[in-house]
Motif scaffolding. Sequence first.
Motif, PDB file in Angstrom:
ATOM      1  N   CYS A  28     -30.583  13.092   5.066  1.00  0.00           N
ATOM      2  CA  CYS A  28     -29.812  13.836   4.067  1.00  0.00           C
ATOM      3  C   CYS A  28     -28.321  13.716   4.341  1.00  0.00           C
ATOM      4  O   CYS A  28     -27.905  13.373   5.457  1.00  0.00           O
ATOM      5  N   PHE A  29     -27.537  13.990   3.302  1.00  0.00           N
ATOM      6  CA  PHE A  29     -26.094  14.155   3.465  1.00  0.00           C
ATOM      7  C   PHE A  29     -25.850  15.637   3.721  1.00  0.00           C
ATOM      8  O   PHE A  29     -25.943  16.453   2.802  1.00  0.00           O
ATOM      9  N   GLY A  30     -25.550  16.002   4.977  1.00  0.00           N
ATOM     10  CA  GLY A  30     -25.373  17.407   5.322  1.00  0.00           C
ATOM     11  C   GLY A  30     -23.983  17.683   5.858  1.00  0.00           C
ATOM     12  O   GLY A  30     -23.338  16.803   6.429  1.00  0.00           O
ATOM     13  N   ILE A  31     -23.517  18.918   5.671  1.00  0.00           N
ATOM     14  CA  ILE A  31     -22.258  19.339   6.260  1.00  0.00           C
ATOM     15  C   ILE A  31     -22.458  19.434   7.768  1.00  0.00           C
ATOM     16  O   ILE A  31     -23.357  20.132   8.239  1.00  0.00           O
ATOM     17  N   THR A  32     -21.643  18.739   8.526  1.00  0.00           N
ATOM     18  CA  THR A  32     -21.839  18.610   9.974  1.00  0.00           C
ATOM     19  C   THR A  32     -21.936  19.965  10.657  1.00  0.00           C
ATOM     20  O   THR A  32     -22.796  20.176  11.520  1.00  0.00           O
ATOM     21  N   SER A  33     -21.077  20.904  10.280  1.00  0.00           N
ATOM     22  CA  SER A  33     -21.048  22.214  10.932  1.00  0.00           C
ATOM     23  C   SER A  33     -22.297  23.047  10.649  1.00  0.00           C
ATOM     24  O   SER A  33     -22.565  24.028  11.346  1.00  0.00           O
ATOM     25  N   SER A  56     -22.218  14.439   7.432  1.00  0.00           N
ATOM     26  CA  SER A  56     -23.018  13.541   8.261  1.00  0.00           C
ATOM     27  C   SER A  56     -24.309  13.175   7.552  1.00  0.00           C
ATOM     28  O   SER A  56     -24.804  13.925   6.707  1.00  0.00           O
ATOM     29  N   ILE A  57     -24.857  12.030   7.910  1.00  0.00           N
ATOM     30  CA  ILE A  57     -26.233  11.699   7.535  1.00  0.00           C
ATOM     31  C   ILE A  57     -27.115  12.175   8.675  1.00  0.00           C
ATOM     32  O   ILE A  57     -26.885  11.831   9.838  1.00  0.00           O
ATOM     33  N   ALA A  58     -28.096  13.006   8.353  1.00  0.00           N
ATOM     34  CA  ALA A  58     -28.921  13.652   9.380  1.00  0.00           C
ATOM     35  C   ALA A  58     -30.390  13.332   9.187  1.00  0.00           C
ATOM     36  O   ALA A  58     -30.852  13.078   8.071  1.00  0.00           O
ATOM     37  N   TRP A  59     -31.133  13.361  10.312  1.00  0.00           N
ATOM     38  CA  TRP A  59     -32.574  13.127  10.298  1.00  0.00           C
ATOM     39  C   TRP A  59     -33.196  13.892  11.467  1.00  0.00           C
ATOM     40  O   TRP A  59     -32.491  14.432  12.322  1.00  0.00           O
ATOM     41  N   ILE A  60     -34.516  13.953  11.518  1.00  0.00           N
ATOM     42  CA  ILE A  60     -35.228  14.707  12.547  1.00  0.00           C
ATOM     43  C   ILE A  60     -34.954  14.131  13.933  1.00  0.00           C
ATOM     44  O   ILE A  60     -35.084  12.926  14.157  1.00  0.00           O
ATOM     45  N   LYS A  61     -34.597  15.003  14.858  1.00  0.00           N
ATOM     46  CA  LYS A  61     -34.316  14.577  16.230  1.00  0.00           C
ATOM     47  C   LYS A  61     -35.591  14.074  16.902  1.00  0.00           C
ATOM     48  O   LYS A  61     -36.667  14.649  16.755  1.00  0.00           O
ATOM     49  N   GLY A  62     -35.459  12.985  17.620  1.00  0.00           N
ATOM     50  CA  GLY A  62     -36.579  12.438  18.375  1.00  0.00           C
ATOM     51  C   GLY A  62     -37.514  11.572  17.570  1.00  0.00           C
ATOM     52  O   GLY A  62     -38.445  10.972  18.123  1.00  0.00           O
ATOM     53  N   LYS A  63     -37.293  11.481  16.259  1.00  0.00           N
ATOM     54  CA  LYS A  63     -38.139  10.644  15.419  1.00  0.00           C
ATOM     55  C   LYS A  63     -37.419   9.321  15.158  1.00  0.00           C
ATOM     56  O   LYS A  63     -36.355   9.305  14.534  1.00  0.00           O
ATOM     57  N   PRO A  64     -37.980   8.206  15.667  1.00  0.00           N
ATOM     58  CA  PRO A  64     -37.303   6.920  15.441  1.00  0.00           C
ATOM     59  C   PRO A  64     -37.122   6.639  13.955  1.00  0.00           C
ATOM     60  O   PRO A  64     -38.011   6.911  13.144  1.00  0.00           O
ATOM     61  N   LEU A  65     -35.968   6.131  13.605  1.00  0.00           N
ATOM     62  CA  LEU A  65     -35.695   5.829  12.205  1.00  0.00           C
ATOM     63  C   LEU A  65     -36.508   4.625  11.745  1.00  0.00           C
ATOM     64  O   LEU A  65     -36.612   3.627  12.455  1.00  0.00           O
ATOM     65  N   ARG A  66     -37.058   4.728  10.540  1.00  0.00           N
ATOM     66  CA  ARG A  66     -37.711   3.575   9.944  1.00  0.00           C
ATOM     67  C   ARG A  66     -36.653   2.566   9.520  1.00  0.00           C
ATOM     68  O   ARG A  66     -35.480   2.881   9.366  1.00  0.00           O
ATOM     69  N   GLN A  67     -37.078   1.343   9.305  1.00  0.00           N
ATOM     70  CA  GLN A  67     -36.138   0.277   8.979  1.00  0.00           C
ATOM     71  C   GLN A  67     -35.393   0.545   7.672  1.00  0.00           C
ATOM     72  O   GLN A  67     -34.205   0.225   7.556  1.00  0.00           O
ATOM     73  N   ILE A  77     -25.069  11.325  12.195  1.00  0.00           N
ATOM     74  CA  ILE A  77     -23.909  10.479  12.399  1.00  0.00           C
ATOM     75  C   ILE A  77     -22.887  10.815  11.316  1.00  0.00           C
ATOM     76  O   ILE A  77     -23.236  10.918  10.132  1.00  0.00           O
ATOM     77  N   ARG A  78     -21.651  11.051  11.739  1.00  0.00           N
ATOM     78  CA  ARG A  78     -20.612  11.473  10.801  1.00  0.00           C
ATOM     79  C   ARG A  78     -20.156  10.272   9.978  1.00  0.00           C
ATOM     80  O   ARG A  78     -19.847   9.220  10.509  1.00  0.00           O
ATOM     81  N   VAL A  79     -20.071  10.464   8.658  1.00  0.00           N
ATOM     82  CA  VAL A  79     -19.737   9.340   7.778  1.00  0.00           C
ATOM     83  C   VAL A  79     -18.585   9.634   6.819  1.00  0.00           C
ATOM     84  O   VAL A  79     -18.063   8.716   6.174  1.00  0.00           O
ATOM     85  N   PHE A  80     -18.182  10.914   6.720  1.00  0.00           N
ATOM     86  CA  PHE A  80     -17.184  11.229   5.697  1.00  0.00           C
ATOM     87  C   PHE A  80     -16.441  12.505   6.070  1.00  0.00           C
ATOM     88  O   PHE A  80     -17.007  13.410   6.688  1.00  0.00           O
ATOM     89  N   ARG A  81     -15.155  12.548   5.716  1.00  0.00           N
ATOM     90  CA  ARG A  81     -14.357  13.755   5.930  1.00  0.00           C
ATOM     91  C   ARG A  81     -13.469  13.996   4.718  1.00  0.00           C
ATOM     92  O   ARG A  81     -12.881  13.071   4.166  1.00  0.00           O
TER      93      ARG A  81
END
Length: 324
Positions: free
Chosen positions: A143-148, A278-289, A157-161
């Motif tokens: 998702c596109f989430g607000i980092t804070s 930031s673009i965020a995803w579940i911690k510990g879950k390897p990203l799919r291609q 990973i932060r992608v925009f400010r």
Amino acid sequence: MNSVLRHIKAVLETGSVAGASRKIFVSQPAISQFIHRLEQEYGITIFDRSTSPWTLTEEGAYLVQCQERMESIDRECRLYFSERNNLKTGEIIIGSTAYRTATLLNPVLAVFKKRYPNIIVKIMEGTTEEIIDFTRERAVDCCFGITSMLTNDLESIRVFRENVLIAVSAEMSCVVREKRSVRQGNEFPLIEEASLDGIPFIIMKRGQVFHTYFETLREKFNLNLPIALETQSILTVPALIATGIGCALVPSTIIPDCADNNLKLFEIADTIPPNDVSIAWIKGKPLRQTTKAFIEIARAELLRLPFNRIKETAEEETDGIKTK
């Protein structure tokens, strides 16, 4: 969606078999028989029929949860095999607010779909809080989430400010005051916060980060800020301000829209930090291609946007991305 979820959710969403029949274009007797067979098969009662609308029993709710997990596992299996074919096919589900879809996601998807035309892209939109919940519940791949606002169970990973500004109509600009001291490098004049006291504000609905920023501004300076209007989309705010009903906090991303509506913009001194996305995803879950490919394209394309205030570092260049 499998047939069990399709039938049960149709009844749940409409509150009755008759409503479900209209929703999924299946006859009422067929739906009733399907639910009756399920109840006999599992030895349970799925719906509390004494209420109106119908609600799930505890057993029915558990059945839905199990079916949703089975659906998720089936999707994961199918995507795993599709990705072994060098991303010629596949699927990605992205969580986003309507504002982020319009300003950030659209330019990224233009490039992503050109490079991977056969990958199906699905977007789940909601408030800032809702899309983070979508990610934590694994309803979306990222998702596109607000980092804070991101929780500890997510990697990102932060992608925009973008900077947070105050926009006022041309008529109202004579009411607010500028600070006499001007910091070097300011793009817009600093506002005298006390001059906002009593001025109506257009605010975002609760669950959006700009609603939180409004509360921060009001509480820090003990301001009386009457609420003129609440809206779901930040994209509507410049036109609303132009009507003269109130001022608002706005992101620097929509400066062109503010200019088109002849609004005056002010900066706020050390009150609200830059808005990091930031673009965020579940911690510990390897990203799919597919997700990894999307993130790589998103980072590159968003850095090209003229209104991106981010200053990327070497650490951010490699931060957090994991793949299978």
